[in-house]
Design an enzyme around this catalytic site. Structure first.
Site, PDB file in Angstrom:
ATOM      1  N   LYS A 197       0.874  -1.376  -0.076  1.00 23.02           N
ATOM      2  CA  LYS A 197       0.058   0.072   0.034  1.00 23.02           C
ATOM      3  C   LYS A 197       1.094   1.308  -0.042  1.00 23.02           C
ATOM      4  CE  LYS A 197      -3.666   2.174   2.502  1.00 23.02           C
ATOM      5  NZ  LYS A 197      -4.587   1.911   3.642  1.00 23.02           N
ATOM      6  N   LYS A 249      -2.233  -1.504  -3.813  1.00 16.99           N
ATOM      7  CA  LYS A 249      -3.175  -0.331  -3.777  1.00 16.99           C
ATOM      8  C   LYS A 249      -2.176   0.790  -3.753  1.00 16.99           C
ATOM      9  CE  LYS A 249      -6.318   1.520  -0.552  1.00 16.99           C
ATOM     10  NZ  LYS A 249      -6.898   1.301   0.846  1.00 16.99           N
TER      11      LYS A 249
HETATM   12  C1  PBG Z   1      -7.216   2.794   5.340  1.00 14.23           C
HETATM   13  C2  PBG Z   1      -7.728   2.877   3.848  1.00 14.23           C
HETATM   14  C3  PBG Z   1      -7.697   3.832   2.896  1.00 14.23           C
HETATM   15  C4  PBG Z   1      -8.351   3.386   1.664  1.00 14.23           C
HETATM   16  C5  PBG Z   1      -8.751   2.095   1.961  1.00 14.23           C
HETATM   17  N1  PBG Z   1      -8.262   1.950   3.388  1.00 14.23           N
HETATM   18  C6  PBG Z   1      -7.290   5.262   2.919  1.00 14.23           C
HETATM   19  C7  PBG Z   1      -5.657   5.446   3.399  1.00 14.23           C
HETATM   20  O1  PBG Z   1      -4.950   4.667   3.662  1.00 14.23           O
HETATM   21  O2  PBG Z   1      -5.670   6.712   3.564  1.00 14.23           O
HETATM   22  C8  PBG Z   1      -8.605   4.171   0.385  1.00 14.23           C
HETATM   23  C9  PBG Z   1      -9.438   3.657  -0.666  1.00 14.23           C
HETATM   24  C10 PBG Z   1      -9.491   4.606  -1.494  1.00 14.23           C
HETATM   25  O3  PBG Z   1      -8.989   5.826  -1.832  1.00 14.23           O
HETATM   26  O4  PBG Z   1     -10.559   4.382  -2.437  1.00 14.23           O
HETATM   27  N2  PBG Z   1      -8.199   2.272   6.213  1.00 14.23           N
END
Ligand code: PBG
Length: 327
Positions: A197, A249
């Site tokens: 991520k 992601k």
């Molecule tokens: C964290 C989380 C995030 C997203 C999914 N789970 C955001 C982040 O890390 O700031 C982002 C999903 C998206 O942007 O569609 N719980």
């Protein structure tokens, strides 16, 4: 010597030939719909930066989940927006917290008709908006956070989640959640690990959807967009800790990472087409600059081609309808 009349275009001349030789198929069952549910509202609320996506009420969530199952999608990923956030994100652990209540609602509504997943992270529930607990010096305390994740995992499994998705990028989070689930008897609850991520600018609209209070960034725990080898290390660790699926992601800016992860491990690979990826296409389409439906399917096909078997996308239901009867 090769015969001169070689013409790759012969395989492109009609929709039937193109369908026959297409290398990548996209099916509704590959798609997972992320859904937001907000505590204390009675009508769904639009999210300005995500046209067509809403914060659901508990009631509208049930209905939309049933429609999603009817459309044939592979799963649902739930996110909760609590009315009250606090330092420790206690709403995430509370069995009656909005996310856990919503998991129960959705499982009661759709049963085993699709895979019900839940985001396992504290950022939705903390007043400071970070994904973990803060140490006195304001940094995110990795190991204290693992204890909270373990408790959250148990609460989500007890509420009926088929799969939990630890997304906070704490070291050891998959192992901590796996051990806790097993010790509590939830040995069949799977883990979809947000293994890779990146600290991305494309999360912006999601933070609107979450009403996030984050001031600053997540660069001390999310990955540097410059790195690929680091991602392979992250996925190896997560698989060793018991991840059942691993996820990359964002998706579209990181297709090389999706492909490399696919080669690295044997578990199913997922990719999350995040809020900013969605918003860019919607914004360009709203201006008449691109063909929206074609762009939607093109992005999803590309993510699939790169090696993701499962795709989280806000277009899941719509794309599933577009794909009906396609092959
Ligand atoms: C964290 C989380 C995030 C997203 C999914 N789970 C955001 C982040 O890390 O700031 C982002 C999903 C998206 O942007 O569609 N719980």
């Amino acid at each position: 010597m090769s015969y001169p009349n070689v013409r790759p275009r012969r395989l492109r001349r009609s929709p039937a030939v193109r369908r026959l030789v297409g290398e990548t198929r996209l099916a509704p069952a590959d798609l997972v719909l992320p859904m937001f549910v907000k505590e204390g509202i009675t009508e769904p609320r639009p999210i300005a930066s995500m046209p067509g996506v809403v914060q659901h009420s508990r009631e509208s969530l049930r209905k939309a989940a049933a429609e999603a199952v009817h459309a044939g999608i592979g799963g649902i990923m739930l996110f909760g927006v609590p009315t009250r956030k606090d330092e420790t994100g206690s709403g995430g652990v509370d069995p009656d917290g909005i996310l856990n209540a919503a998991i129960r609602d959705v499982v009661a509504e759709v049963g085993d008709g699709t895979v019900v997943m839940s985001d396992l992270c504290l950022d939705e529930f903390t007043s400071h908006g970070h994904c973990g607990l803060l140490a006195p010096d304001g940094t995110v305390d990795n190991d204290a956070t693992l204890v909270a994740y373990a408790e959250m995992g148990i609460a989500q499994a007890a509420a009926g989640a088929h799969m939990v998705g630890p997304s906070g990028m704490m070291d050891g989070q998959v192992g901590a959640v796996r051990r806790a689930l097993d010790a509590a008897g939830h040995t069949d609850t799977a883990i979809l690990a947000y293994a890779v991520k990146y600290a991305s600018s494309f999360y912006g609209p999601f933070r609107d959807a979450m009403e996030s209070s984050l001031d600053g960034d997540r660069r001390t725990y999310q990955q540097d967009p410059a790195n690929l080898r680091e991602s392979l290390r992250e996925v190896r660790l997560d698989v060793a800790e018991g991840a059942d699926l691993v996820m990359v992601k964002p998706a579209l800016p990181y297709l090389d990472v999706v492909a490399a992860v696919r080669d690295e491990v044997d578990v199913p690979v997922a990719a999350y087409q995040i809020s900013g990826e969605f918003a860019m296409v919607e914004a360009a389409a709203a201006n008449g600059w691109i063909d929206r439906d074609q762009a939607v399917l093109e992005t999803l096909t590309s993510i699939r081609r790169a090696g993701a078997q499962v795709i989280l996308t806000y277009w899941a239901v719509e794309a599933a309808r577009m794909l009906r009867g396609r092959y």
